[in-house]
Design a protein around this motif. Structure first.
Motif, short mmCIF file in Angstrom:
data_model
loop_
_atom_site.label_atom_id
_atom_site.label_comp_id
_atom_site.label_asym_id
_atom_site.label_seq_id
_atom_site.Cartn_x
_atom_site.Cartn_y
_atom_site.Cartn_z
N GLN A 224 0.83 -1.21 0.00
CA GLN A 224 0.00 0.00 0.00
C GLN A 224 0.86 1.26 0.00
O GLN A 224 1.93 1.29 0.60
N THR B 72 3.64 7.80 1.89
CA THR B 72 3.89 6.74 2.86
C THR B 72 3.75 5.38 2.20
O THR B 72 2.90 5.18 1.33
N ASP B 73 4.59 4.44 2.62
CA ASP B 73 4.46 3.06 2.14
C ASP B 73 4.57 2.11 3.32
O ASP B 73 5.07 2.48 4.39
N ASN B 74 4.08 0.89 3.15
CA ASN B 74 4.15 -0.11 4.22
C ASN B 74 5.21 -1.15 3.92
O ASN B 74 5.03 -2.35 4.17
N GLY C 220 7.64 -1.52 8.43
CA GLY C 220 6.22 -1.52 8.06
C GLY C 220 5.65 -0.16 7.76
O GLY C 220 4.49 -0.05 7.36
N CYS C 221 6.46 0.90 7.89
CA CYS C 221 5.93 2.24 7.60
C CYS C 221 7.07 3.23 7.39
O CYS C 221 7.88 3.45 8.29
#
Length: 464
Positions: free
Chosen positions: A379, A396-398, A450-451
């Motif tokens: 995402q 932002t990416d996960n 994760g972020c």
């Protein structure tokens, strides 16, 4: 020991007295290179400082597996000081174009020379500054060309499908028009009343309007309807049932419609009239396909124009949302179904004075990095908002996140976490220069497993 007269010919050493020259000669050594010999090599540990005394060297740097020419060094040129100053491997390779004679100092002697001979230190710092500017400028241009090539390849991929569909539909349309003319001629030769002809013509207009756009039918329902229509056509002895059935059902024509239709035409006209109607519907469908394909191509071209701000002044009022949208369109070939992009735009934000094409380069670098971080499966969130007197853009990416030990180096020139030949380490550095230097803004990031969130702040009220 090296000849002092050779050292005196070097402009870097021209102001040294005999005692200093003797010191250099005692601590330095000779190196002879035959034509074609590459030394030093890019990526090797930097242990020496060099001065070319005789011959000629070609300086190159590797970009994406290809060597790019940077400069040709003539006698008297010093080199190797940049990696020693920055404690990094050699940034480029040198190859002898002819037999070449070099003077070299090891690392310890180099630093001792800088301590004892301040005039050399000043000259070397000036040379290093100019050399870094040239190297960075060349690398930036290369980075832009690589990005342009990548975008062009993706754009070609995006355009290929609608272009191929349009060509295919145009070929089929030509065949359909020929069939339509043949059916119309055959139908006109049948004994038909004015009332029947008027009904058929009126029916044609009504059916085309009803079929544009074609109503959506799920596959199971369509299969059941096709079976019903096929049975009806067979019962009424209509030819080419397999060809007529899909077109009629796709246009929303069922057995009830056929029952009404057969009341207005005689049995001997039924088959020809339906074939003529099927050819008409097929032609309409093909025209719709051509329109959709060319519209897709037109939108891609518009995205490119918006992305590059073609035919527009470089500094102007820009809407960051338009830039973000055109960038996403350009990068569409990388945004597969497994990538979910969530847009959270504050559409009340004002336009800002900016270099639009440069900002789009920032969005490209950040979004492309996010896509790479999630490895094409995850995402990405793109959010805009107002923060005091600044416009805030967050991407932002996960993905896995940026290791803490390299946080402080992310915006350094030439620093990259990618493998050899995969990146130049200039993408984020260029983004930093565009945002901070050209737009008096700020770029930062927050990252954990994760972020990862990159934040770009641009002043809303900016001098121009």
């Amino acid at each position: 020991m090296i000849d002092l007269q050779s050292l005196r010919q070097v402009s870097l050493f021209a102001q040294l007295n005999d005692q200093d020259l003797h010191w250099l000669a005692e601590h330095g050594s000779d190196l002879w290179l035959e034509p074609g010999k590459k030394f030093p090599k890019e990526g090797e540990r930097a242990d020496y400082f060099y001065v070319l005394l005789e011959g000629k060297l070609r300086i190159t740097k590797n970009f994406g597996g290809h060597e790019m020419y940077l400069a040709t060094y003539e006698p008297g040129t010093p080199f190797g000081e940049v990696p020693l100053f920055t404690n990094k491997p050699y940034l480029a390779s040198a190859c002898a174009l002819q037999e070449s004679h070099l003077f070299r100092l090891n690392k310890d002697a180099f630093w001792e020379m800088l301590t004892n001979l301040p005039s050399i230190t000043r000259n070397l710092l000036n040379i290093m500054g100019e050399r870094m500017q040239v190297l960075e400028s060349t690398s930036q241009q290369r980075e832009k060309l690589v990005a342009l090539g990548t975008l062009a390849a993706g754009l070609a991929h995006e355009m290929n499908n609608p272009a191929a569909a349009s060509c295919r539909a145009a070929e089929q349309l030509q065949e359909t028009l020929e069939r339509l003319s043949s059916f119309a001629l055959k139908l006109s030769q049948q004994p038909i009343t004015k009332e029947q002809m008027a009904y058929i013509v009126n029916l044609q207009h009504h059916t085309i309007k009803r079929a544009t756009p074609a109503p959506y039918i799920d596959s199971l329902t369509q299969s059941d309807l096709e079976n019903e229509v096929a049975d009806w056509l067979k019962t009424h002895s209509v030819d080419d049932v397999w060809k007529l059935t899909p077109a009629l059902v796709q246009a929303g024509l069922n057995t009830e419609w056929l029952d009404t239709f057969v009341e207005h035409v005689t049995a001997d006209l039924l088959s020809d009239a339906l074939k003529w109607l099927e050819a008409t519907l097929t032609g309409v469908e093909l025209l719709n396909e051509i329109e959709q394909s060319t519209t897709r191509i037109s939108k891609l071209i518009k995205a490119v124009k918006d992305y590059s701000y073609m035919d527009q002044a470089p500094l102007q009022q820009v809407d960051v949302h338009e830039g973000l949208q055109s960038t996403l369109a350009i990068l569409g070939y990388k945004l597969k179904r497994s990538v979910v992009v969530t847009r959270q735009y504050d559409l009340s934000l004002p336009r800002i004075y900016a270099y639009g094409s440069q900002l789009n380069q920032v969005w490209t670098n950040l979004i492309d990095n996010a896509i790479n971080a999630i490895q094409g499966n995850g995402q990405i969130w793109i959010r805009t908002s107002r923060e005091n007197d600044s416009l805030l853009v967050e991407i932002t990416d996960n993905g896995a996140g940026i290791p803490p030990e390299i946080h402080s180096r992310i915006f350094e020139p030439f620093f990259t976490t990618k493998g050899v030949g995969e990146g130049t380490g200039l993408g984020l550095h260029i983004a930093y220069r565009i945002v901070v230097t050209h737009h008096q803004g700020d770029i930062s990031f927050i990252s954990q497993p994760g972020c990862t969130c990159f934040q770009v702040r641009l002043p809303i009220e900016q001098s121009h």
